[in-house]
Design a protein around this motif. Sequence first.
Motif, PDB file in Angstrom:
ATOM      1  N   ILE A 151      45.992   2.805 103.997  1.00  0.00           N
ATOM      2  CA  ILE A 151      45.075   3.930 104.183  1.00  0.00           C
ATOM      3  C   ILE A 151      44.738   4.073 105.661  1.00  0.00           C
ATOM      4  N   SER A 152      44.918   5.289 106.181  1.00  0.00           N
ATOM      5  CA  SER A 152      44.565   5.599 107.564  1.00  0.00           C
ATOM      6  C   SER A 152      43.449   6.636 107.554  1.00  0.00           C
ATOM      7  N   THR A 153      42.342   6.312 108.184  1.00  0.00           N
ATOM      8  CA  THR A 153      41.140   7.148 108.139  1.00  0.00           C
ATOM      9  C   THR A 153      40.906   7.840 109.479  1.00  0.00           C
ATOM     10  N   SER A 154      40.619   9.131 109.399  1.00  0.00           N
ATOM     11  CA  SER A 154      40.234   9.913 110.572  1.00  0.00           C
ATOM     12  C   SER A 154      38.778  10.334 110.414  1.00  0.00           C
ATOM     13  N   MET A 155      37.995  10.236 111.507  1.00  0.00           N
ATOM     14  CA  MET A 155      36.571  10.532 111.426  1.00  0.00           C
ATOM     15  C   MET A 155      36.076  11.288 112.653  1.00  0.00           C
ATOM     16  N   ASP A 156      34.924  11.894 112.501  1.00  0.00           N
ATOM     17  CA  ASP A 156      34.155  12.444 113.604  1.00  0.00           C
ATOM     18  C   ASP A 156      33.470  11.271 114.314  1.00  0.00           C
ATOM     19  N   LEU A 157      33.324  11.366 115.618  1.00  0.00           N
ATOM     20  CA  LEU A 157      32.653  10.267 116.316  1.00  0.00           C
ATOM     21  C   LEU A 157      31.161  10.207 116.000  1.00  0.00           C
ATOM     22  N   HIS A 158      30.637  11.237 115.317  1.00  0.00           N
ATOM     23  CA  HIS A 158      29.247  11.207 114.856  1.00  0.00           C
ATOM     24  C   HIS A 158      29.137  10.706 113.420  1.00  0.00           C
ATOM     25  N   GLY A 159      30.201  10.105 112.923  1.00  0.00           N
ATOM     26  CA  GLY A 159      30.167   9.487 111.600  1.00  0.00           C
ATOM     27  C   GLY A 159      29.676   8.054 111.679  1.00  0.00           C
ATOM     28  N   ASN A 160      29.561   7.435 110.506  1.00  0.00           N
ATOM     29  CA  ASN A 160      29.076   6.062 110.400  1.00  0.00           C
ATOM     30  C   ASN A 160      30.136   5.192 109.734  1.00  0.00           C
ATOM     31  N   VAL A 161      30.413   4.042 110.326  1.00  0.00           N
ATOM     32  CA  VAL A 161      31.416   3.133 109.759  1.00  0.00           C
ATOM     33  C   VAL A 161      30.705   1.910 109.195  1.00  0.00           C
ATOM     34  N   SER A 162      30.450   1.939 107.887  1.00  0.00           N
ATOM     35  CA  SER A 162      29.855   0.777 107.237  1.00  0.00           C
ATOM     36  C   SER A 162      30.899  -0.328 107.134  1.00  0.00           C
ATOM     37  N   GLN A 163      30.450  -1.536 106.860  1.00  0.00           N
ATOM     38  CA  GLN A 163      31.395  -2.644 106.696  1.00  0.00           C
ATOM     39  C   GLN A 163      32.309  -2.378 105.504  1.00  0.00           C
ATOM     40  N   ARG A 164      31.782  -1.765 104.455  1.00  0.00           N
ATOM     41  CA  ARG A 164      32.601  -1.479 103.270  1.00  0.00           C
ATOM     42  C   ARG A 164      33.714  -0.483 103.597  1.00  0.00           C
ATOM     43  N   LEU A 165      33.382   0.556 104.374  1.00  0.00           N
ATOM     44  CA  LEU A 165      34.408   1.508 104.782  1.00  0.00           C
ATOM     45  C   LEU A 165      35.455   0.812 105.650  1.00  0.00           C
ATOM     46  N   ALA A 166      35.001  -0.049 106.558  1.00  0.00           N
ATOM     47  CA  ALA A 166      35.927  -0.772 107.431  1.00  0.00           C
ATOM     48  C   ALA A 166      36.845  -1.685 106.625  1.00  0.00           C
ATOM     49  N   GLU A 167      36.334  -2.276 105.567  1.00  0.00           N
ATOM     50  CA  GLU A 167      37.146  -3.174 104.747  1.00  0.00           C
ATOM     51  C   GLU A 167      38.253  -2.441 103.998  1.00  0.00           C
ATOM     52  N   HIS A 168      37.938  -1.292 103.450  1.00  0.00           N
ATOM     53  CA  HIS A 168      38.883  -0.632 102.541  1.00  0.00           C
ATOM     54  C   HIS A 168      39.833   0.338 103.228  1.00  0.00           C
ATOM     55  N   THR A 169      39.613   0.595 104.524  1.00  0.00           N
ATOM     56  CA  THR A 169      40.626   1.324 105.275  1.00  0.00           C
ATOM     57  C   THR A 169      41.455   0.311 106.060  1.00  0.00           C
ATOM     58  N   ASP A 170      42.684   0.668 106.359  1.00  0.00           N
ATOM     59  CA  ASP A 170      43.551  -0.230 107.116  1.00  0.00           C
ATOM     60  C   ASP A 170      43.642   0.195 108.575  1.00  0.00           C
ATOM     61  N   LEU A 171      43.832   1.468 108.796  1.00  0.00           N
ATOM     62  CA  LEU A 171      43.888   2.051 110.133  1.00  0.00           C
ATOM     63  C   LEU A 171      42.740   3.045 110.234  1.00  0.00           C
ATOM     64  N   ILE A 172      42.134   3.139 111.403  1.00  0.00           N
ATOM     65  CA  ILE A 172      40.979   4.023 111.516  1.00  0.00           C
ATOM     66  C   ILE A 172      40.856   4.518 112.955  1.00  0.00           C
ATOM     67  N   THR A 173      40.474   5.785 113.097  1.00  0.00           N
ATOM     68  CA  THR A 173      40.278   6.351 114.421  1.00  0.00           C
ATOM     69  C   THR A 173      39.221   7.441 114.342  1.00  0.00           C
ATOM     70  N   CYS A 174      38.753   7.895 115.495  1.00  0.00           N
ATOM     71  CA  CYS A 174      37.804   9.012 115.516  1.00  0.00           C
ATOM     72  C   CYS A 174      38.022   9.829 116.773  1.00  0.00           C
ATOM     73  N   TYR A 175      37.362  10.985 116.818  1.00  0.00           N
ATOM     74  CA  TYR A 175      37.470  11.869 117.972  1.00  0.00           C
ATOM     75  C   TYR A 175      37.031  11.125 119.236  1.00  0.00           C
ATOM     76  N   ARG A 176      37.547  11.608 120.379  1.00  0.00           N
ATOM     77  CA  ARG A 176      37.177  11.021 121.662  1.00  0.00           C
ATOM     78  C   ARG A 176      36.520  12.050 122.571  1.00  0.00           C
ATOM     79  N   MET A 177      36.202  13.209 121.991  1.00  0.00           N
ATOM     80  CA  MET A 177      35.580  14.277 122.776  1.00  0.00           C
ATOM     81  C   MET A 177      34.418  14.891 121.998  1.00  0.00           C
TER      82      MET A 177
END
Length: 518
Positions: A151-177
């Motif tokens: 699972i690869s997750t894309s997010m807004d940089l104004h989102g929240n990354v809980s530990q549970r979300l971090a555990e169940h995604t494998d790849l993760i990124t967010c906006y840089r602007m």
Amino acid sequence: MKHLFPLLILCLSLFSCSKKEESKVLPRVAIAGLAIESSTFSPAQTEAAAFKSRIGEEIFSYYPFLAVDSADRKRAEWFPTLRGHAIPGGIVTREAYDSLVHITLEMLKENLPYDGLFFDIHGAMSVVGLEDPEGDFILKVREVVGSETLISTSMDLHGNVSQRLAEHTDLITCYRMAPHEDALESKQRAVENLLERLENGKGKPKYKAWIPVPILLPGEKTSTRIEPGKSLYAKVDPITKKEGVIDAAIWIGYAWADEPRNHAVVMVTGDDENEVKNGAEYLAQSFWDVRNEFEFVAPVATLEESLEMALSSDKKPFMISDMGDNPTAGGAGDVTWTLNEILKRPEFKSESGPSLIYASIPGPDLVENALEAGIGAEVEGYVGAAVDNRFAGPILLKGKILSIKEGDRDAEVEVVVQTGSVRVIVTKKRKPYHYEKDFTELQLNPRESDIVVVKIGYLVPELYDMRGGWIMALTPGGVDQDLERLGYKRINRPMFPLDRDMADPDLSVRWIKAADQL
């Protein structure tokens, strides 16, 4: 004849390779996601219809990098399910969340198994009676697709990354602007990171570093256009170029929800333990080191001060951000306090007064009356405060109808009403006004208006480029920029800047297990 034999062998070999290439098995990749910012400080609630969901093949229309003839489209066999995106608003009803998630899960079950899944979320969704909705959503997805699916997750940089979300995604990124001019670029990066790991056989990264940073700031203080956000986010990409690092990201977090997961986070993923660790700790410490340097992206003032500046300015248009009720941050969009204060001022009572465009206020009552009366007629009707009436009640707006536009995707119907020298955009449903065409399609010329008031925080690119002058007004609403007035009860404390004298936090890496190791 003997000289032709090697040529024949070569042709057969090339044909064989070609056939193998044609028959190469492509990875099976699903797509799913829900995106909204939800203010828990707004009385509004968000229903399922607000998500304007794309289902199945419709999803591809959102991603130009997955157009039918695109390179990425050809790299996998795709199984799009549901991708819902709502204008920021109030907390999502449990019924809405459950129904959208149910559709997603049922669609995922239809085409099992999957090698990968692109999880396209915002990260700041709040749901009635539910803790950590994105963490809950991805867990439910995992229960269907299994722990092996990448699972690869894309997010807004104004989102929240809980530990549970971090555990169940494998790849993760967010906006840089911020503003998010790189939104589609970031989503494409998430997809291509996924495809690359499937193609090279490396699969799940060996290491996922997660570091919570006890900072909670509004987006209007963390724009990457200015320092220190500009330099802070410039440090992200070089980390990703390190050998053994897949991606790195800094989340500002979402300031207008009162939940334990709402705070800044740094994550780095990759296969080299030292590079992942060092990169994550460097970014987290870099963020903490500049915490005192964040200021509003533009000058701020009270509404009264903002109007005085606009009236005395010779720069057109003078933009005023009505920040407290910004619908793109989670405000209800129908707070009437600012419009009420404008209409009370003597400068705007006459048609010959300074021209002002107010964008916008929902008023289905007035819209209905305007549709019956027609352009050029006088109209009256109540506008605003149907959802958030804490600061001012509905306004009985009276004036001349200048234009009517039907069929807007968000507003449905828009009516421009002139009262004195103020042109008020009244909508059937709330709508943010971000583009010049939003005004010109209503026969309004914002460039020639003395003042333009928009329910927004920092100006999005088109408005920013159009501005003559600009001030951000500290107005009341569900996304009040004065965080200390909000009255947090559930976020983790201490939290900067609410606890400005707090001790330095532990910013060492927290290693996150892969989903198949939980």
